[in-house]
Enzyme design. Structure first.
Site, PDB file in Angstrom:
ATOM      1  N   GLU A  82       0.787  -1.269   0.044  1.00 23.66           N
ATOM      2  CA  GLU A  82       0.028  -0.042  -0.134  1.00 23.66           C
ATOM      3  C   GLU A  82       0.730   1.278   0.070  1.00 23.66           C
ATOM      4  O   GLU A  82       0.498   2.328   0.339  1.00 23.66           O
ATOM      5  CB  GLU A  82      -0.928  -0.075   1.204  1.00 23.66           C
ATOM      6  CG  GLU A  82      -0.435   0.022   2.407  1.00 23.66           C
ATOM      7  CD  GLU A  82      -1.536  -0.173   3.678  1.00 23.66           C
ATOM      8  OE1 GLU A  82      -1.828   1.134   4.036  1.00 23.66           O
ATOM      9  OE2 GLU A  82      -2.030  -1.105   4.060  1.00 23.66           O
ATOM     10  N   CYS A 114      -3.106  -4.502   4.323  1.00 27.24           N
ATOM     11  CA  CYS A 114      -2.222  -5.769   4.861  1.00 27.24           C
ATOM     12  C   CYS A 114      -2.518  -7.006   4.075  1.00 27.24           C
ATOM     13  O   CYS A 114      -1.579  -7.720   4.486  1.00 27.24           O
ATOM     14  CB  CYS A 114      -2.135  -5.678   6.265  1.00 27.24           C
ATOM     15  SG  CYS A 114      -1.784  -4.099   7.141  1.00 27.24           S
ATOM     16  N   HIS A 240      -1.845 -12.533  10.622  1.00 23.37           N
ATOM     17  CA  HIS A 240      -1.611 -11.022  10.369  1.00 23.37           C
ATOM     18  C   HIS A 240      -1.157 -10.607  11.473  1.00 23.37           C
ATOM     19  O   HIS A 240      -1.933 -10.583  12.551  1.00 23.37           O
ATOM     20  CB  HIS A 240      -2.463 -10.423   9.594  1.00 23.37           C
ATOM     21  CG  HIS A 240      -2.151  -8.940   9.908  1.00 23.37           C
ATOM     22  ND1 HIS A 240      -0.948  -8.448   9.060  1.00 23.37           N
ATOM     23  CD2 HIS A 240      -2.917  -7.780  10.187  1.00 23.37           C
ATOM     24  CE1 HIS A 240      -0.958  -7.165   9.269  1.00 23.37           C
ATOM     25  NE2 HIS A 240      -2.106  -6.744   9.682  1.00 23.37           N
TER      26      HIS A 240
END
Length: 415
Positions: A82, A114, A240
């Protein structure tokens, strides 16, 4: 269908760091929150590092381990980020050129906060599984260099870096379970970055969305594979990791939603199946699109202490906005001789006092998407690179002239 999965993995996680405890105290933050954050250190990007340089530096050691035939077999490069630097041209275009990859190579960029790194991995795995060439490979890179949001609760966990993964038909590290995946996506404004400098973040909503997506994506995985049992089907877990404490909380929430489990057993399960994956993120911070891949690399490195370790890995990736996936790979013991070198590189980074960290952050502030002119400061990187990355020349951003980016290897060779 032929086996496909992760053949190799490498990372670039910066040259300097700041102690999170030091940052908490300097910012006047409540240090009692440190235990919930579970962060130790975070990588600090230098004013000559951008998403392209980090991606190249992550991939170079991996490519150096390939022979000419294997290099020619790479027919896909996909970068998840990003921190893109152009609204049209993908980050992968610069990376492709600087790495000298074949022109017979598909390349593009994936953006979904993410989640982008795992999205890129899964897209690459699908392409290689159906490729016409038996030896076809893909290079996947998850990377981000976030603009620091100083003075906020996000700052202590904002890291920088990149993780590169080689996907191919000889998966020495982990074999993809093709089709074994569950998804959850919906529109939520937990994080938005509407301009290169604005960052709109609702931390409570973001954590709630993360937990909701973990439950729903895992539920979708179970619908597709009804014989799955969360406690019994996965030998290892990788989530994550925006910060390790979020992983611990999400794991606890999922187990409580599935069945009645005593708190002590939940802790034991976290230590057994997740603790290895958060070791590197706790020393680097959140590298956004690269974070789940970094957690996977952490698992690989720390299971190498047990050379016969195998089993199924449950992988959960979340991207704000939001999109998420729960998928599985099979850990392999073959070929896992020695570690990635990441632990040594992390230990070799230079420690910054908070005053030096702020000075570097000030110098990095103008380096954002859309900047027309910028002069990179290479002095700090030139001093540190031989210690952190011995034997591997590092690519750095030298300058930007009229939106044109120029990169240089620290040995002086312009690229």
């Amino acid at each position: 269908m032929k086996p496909v999965g992760i053949e190799d993995i490498s990372a670039y996680l910066g040259l300097a760091y700041v102690e999170v405890d030091d940052l908490f105290r300097a910012r006047g933050m409540d240090t009692s929150r440190m235990a919930n954050l579970m962060m130790r250190r975070k990588t600090v990007a230098l004013p000559c590092e951008d998403v392209v340089s980090c991606a190249v530096n992550a991939a170079r050691p991996l490519l150096d381990r390939l022979d000419d035939r294997e290099l020619e077999s790479i027919e896909l490069l996909v970068v998840g980020t990003e921190s893109g630097i152009d609204l049209s041209k993908s980050t992968a275009t610069w990376v492709h050129e600087l790495l000298g990859l074949p022109r017979t190579c598909r390349l593009y960029e994936v953006k979904q906060a993410c989640y982008a790194g795992v999205a890129a991995l899964q897209l690459a795995t699908a392409q290689i599984a159906t490729a016409s060439r038996e030896n076809a490979r893909a290079l996947v890179i998850g990377c981000d260099v976030p603009r620091l949001i100083r003075g906020t609760t996000a700052e202590p966990s904002q890291g920088a870096g990149a993780v590169a993964v080689l996907v191919g038909p000889q998966p020495a590290l982990a074999t993809a379970e093709l089709g074994a995946a569950g998804y959850c996506s919906f529109d939520v404004t937990d994080v938005r970055r509407p301009t290169p400098v604005d960052h709109v973040w609702d931390p409570d909503l973001s954590l709630m969305s993360y937990v909701e997506c973990l439950r729903a994506a895992y539920g979708d995985y179970v619908r597709r594979r009804p014989d799955t049992d969360f406690l019994g089907s996965f030998d290892h877990l990788v989530f994550h990791t925006p910060f390790p404490g979020a992983v611990r909380g999400a794991h606890r929430s999922l187990l409580r939603s599935l069945e009645r489990i005593p708190p002590q057993r939940i802790t034991e399960d976290f230590d057994r199946r997740l603790a290895d994956s958060i070791r590197y993120p706790a020393q680097v911070g959140n590298i956004y699109a690269g974070t789940t891949l970094l957690a996977l690399l952490s698992l690989f490195d720390h299971t190498e202490a047990h050379p016969t370790a195998t089993g199924r890995i449950g992988i959960f990736s979340y991207g704000s906005g939001c999109s998420s996936e729960f998928c599985s790979y099979l850990l392999n013991s073959a070929g896992r001789n020695g570690t990635s070198g990441v632990a040594d590189a992390l230990a070799a980074r230079a420690r910054l006092e908070v005053a030096a960290y702020d000075e570097i952050a000030d110098a990095c502030d103008p380096l954002c998407a859309g900047v027309a002119d910028f002069e990179g400061d290479l002095s700090f990187a030139q001093k540190l690179a031989p210690t952190v990355s011995p034997g591997h020349p590092l690519m750095m951003l030298e300058r930007i002239d009229g939106h044109e980016r120029h990169y240089v290897q620290l040995d002086g060779g312009l690229s």
